[in-house]
Design a protein around this motif. Structure first.
Motif, mmCIF file in Angstrom:
data_model
loop_
_atom_site.group_PDB
_atom_site.id
_atom_site.type_symbol
_atom_site.label_atom_id
_atom_site.label_comp_id
_atom_site.label_asym_id
_atom_site.label_seq_id
_atom_site.Cartn_x
_atom_site.Cartn_y
_atom_site.Cartn_z
ATOM 1 N N ASN A 1 0.824 -1.214 0.000
ATOM 2 C CA ASN A 1 0.000 0.000 0.000
ATOM 3 C C ASN A 1 0.857 1.262 0.000
ATOM 4 O O ASN A 1 0.526 2.249 -0.666
ATOM 5 C CB ASN A 1 -0.918 0.004 1.222
ATOM 6 N N ILE A 2 1.953 1.230 0.724
ATOM 7 C CA ILE A 2 2.858 2.382 0.751
ATOM 8 C C ILE A 2 3.479 2.601 -0.622
ATOM 9 O O ILE A 2 3.567 3.730 -1.114
ATOM 10 C CB ILE A 2 3.945 2.185 1.828
ATOM 11 N N ASN A 3 3.905 1.522 -1.263
ATOM 12 C CA ASN A 3 4.470 1.633 -2.616
ATOM 13 C C ASN A 3 3.439 2.208 -3.589
ATOM 14 O O ASN A 3 3.756 3.075 -4.417
ATOM 15 C CB ASN A 3 4.926 0.264 -3.115
ATOM 16 N N LYS A 4 2.218 1.727 -3.474
ATOM 17 C CA LYS A 4 1.141 2.188 -4.353
ATOM 18 C C LYS A 4 0.871 3.676 -4.143
ATOM 19 O O LYS A 4 0.732 4.438 -5.112
ATOM 20 C CB LYS A 4 -0.128 1.380 -4.094
ATOM 21 N N GLU B 1 3.006 10.063 4.888
ATOM 22 C CA GLU B 1 4.030 10.102 5.936
ATOM 23 C C GLU B 1 3.542 9.391 7.197
ATOM 24 O O GLU B 1 4.298 8.668 7.854
ATOM 25 C CB GLU B 1 4.410 11.549 6.253
ATOM 26 N N ARG B 2 2.263 9.573 7.521
ATOM 27 C CA ARG B 2 1.692 8.885 8.685
ATOM 28 C C ARG B 2 1.723 7.369 8.491
ATOM 29 O O ARG B 2 2.020 6.609 9.423
ATOM 30 C CB ARG B 2 0.254 9.358 8.912
ATOM 31 N N LYS B 3 1.406 6.913 7.275
ATOM 32 C CA LYS B 3 1.449 5.482 6.992
ATOM 33 C C LYS B 3 2.849 4.926 7.186
ATOM 34 O O LYS B 3 3.027 3.824 7.733
ATOM 35 C CB LYS B 3 0.988 5.213 5.555
ATOM 36 N N CYS B 4 3.837 5.694 6.736
ATOM 37 C CA CYS B 4 5.222 5.249 6.870
ATOM 38 C C CYS B 4 5.623 5.140 8.340
ATOM 39 O O CYS B 4 6.279 4.168 8.747
ATOM 40 C CB CYS B 4 6.157 6.225 6.151
ATOM 41 N N ARG C 1 3.594 4.742 10.941
ATOM 42 C CA ARG C 1 2.864 3.620 11.551
ATOM 43 C C ARG C 1 3.499 2.288 11.167
ATOM 44 O O ARG C 1 3.574 1.354 11.979
ATOM 45 C CB ARG C 1 1.391 3.654 11.130
ATOM 46 N N PHE C 2 3.941 2.196 9.933
ATOM 47 C CA PHE C 2 4.570 0.969 9.449
ATOM 48 C C PHE C 2 5.859 0.678 10.226
ATOM 49 O O PHE C 2 6.106 -0.457 10.661
ATOM 50 C CB PHE C 2 4.867 1.098 7.959
ATOM 51 N N ILE C 3 6.667 1.709 10.417
ATOM 52 C CA ILE C 3 7.906 1.533 11.178
ATOM 53 C C ILE C 3 7.602 1.112 12.612
ATOM 54 O O ILE C 3 8.251 0.216 13.167
ATOM 55 C CB ILE C 3 8.737 2.838 11.159
ATOM 56 N N ALA C 4 6.590 1.754 13.217
ATOM 57 C CA ALA C 4 6.257 1.462 14.612
ATOM 58 C C ALA C 4 5.677 0.068 14.798
ATOM 59 O O ALA C 4 5.989 -0.619 15.779
ATOM 60 C CB ALA C 4 5.266 2.506 15.132
#
Length: 233
Positions: free
Chosen positions: A17-20, A66-69, A71-74
């Motif tokens: 989803n992030i890539n998309k 940026e929020r998705k990124c 959250r993904f890291i966390a």
């Protein structure tokens, strides 16, 4: 407890989803800049207002991505190449967002120009510069998404060409301003446009520099973006 060797389904889905969304954001900015260039050939108030709305859309989209990124890291705690990609994407989001705003700045300057008082040859030079910067933006974004090191390295040479084009527009505009007091504001706005284009090219270079660093873990030779005191990597 068994070590996690393979990424989870959640990991894969979030990364997908992030890539998309990253590709969608890149296309939004590419389209925005393209619409801006069209205004240089034929100004239209409705198109200008559409560009304003698209800039707002880009702003909202960058915040959400940026929020998705984050959250993904966390939640997934990526490491190695995945972490480097997400961290690079977060940094490049700011450059992409700025290109969107620079396109709006260009459109605003275009709206203030009386092209009847500007030599057609000068407008064509500026249009060529616009097209060149647009191709740089496309190349830098595609190089990042495709992890294309060779294409990313081409941007530095492309930027030298943009600097040359900027100098040509600046010289011609200032010469015309000194020859006549009529329509000076038009030439001032043309110089602004050339400067905004040069800054957009710098942003494209910074995106490519981040791609190079992401793939090689080596800091490329870079020059300062502009007087905005932004980080390059």
């Amino acid at each position: 407890m068994m070590n996690k060797i393979f990424p989870s389904i959640s990991f894969k889905n979030q990364m997908k989803n992030i890539n998309k969304d990253s590709e969608k954001l890149g296309q939004l900015v590419i389209d925005s800049q393209s619409e801006c260039i069209d205004l240089l050939e034929s100004y239209d108030e409705n198109k200008f207002n559409d560009l304003k709305r698209k800039t707002d859309e880009i702003d909202v989209f960058t915040i959400e991505l940026e929020r998705k990124c984050i959250r993904f890291i966390a939640s997934e705690q990526p490491y190695a190449s995945d972490l480097m990609y997400i961290e690079s994407l977060i940094r490049n989001i700011s450059h992409i967002k700025r290109v969107g705003h620079l396109s709006l700045n260009i459109a605003d300057s275009i709206s203030k120009i009386n092209f009847d008082l500007v030599p057609e040859k000068l407008v064509k030079e500026l249009a060529f510069m616009s097209d060149y910067v647009h191709l740089m933006l496309i190349k830098s974004i595609k190089a990042f998404h495709n992890h294309d090191l060779e294409k990313a390295r081409e941007l530095s040479t492309d930027d030298d060409k943009v600097d040359e084009l900027f100098d040509n527009v600046l010289t011609r505009s200032t010469n015309l301003m000194s020859e006549s007091t009529e329509g000076i504001e038009n030439f001032v706005q043309l110089i602004f446009i050339a400067r905004f284009l040069e800054r957009s090219a710098d942003r494209a270079v910074n995106i490519s520099n981040r791609t190079i660093f992401m793939l090689t873990l080596k800091r490329p030779d870079i020059k300062p973006l502009d007087n905005e005191n932004d980080e390059d990597l």
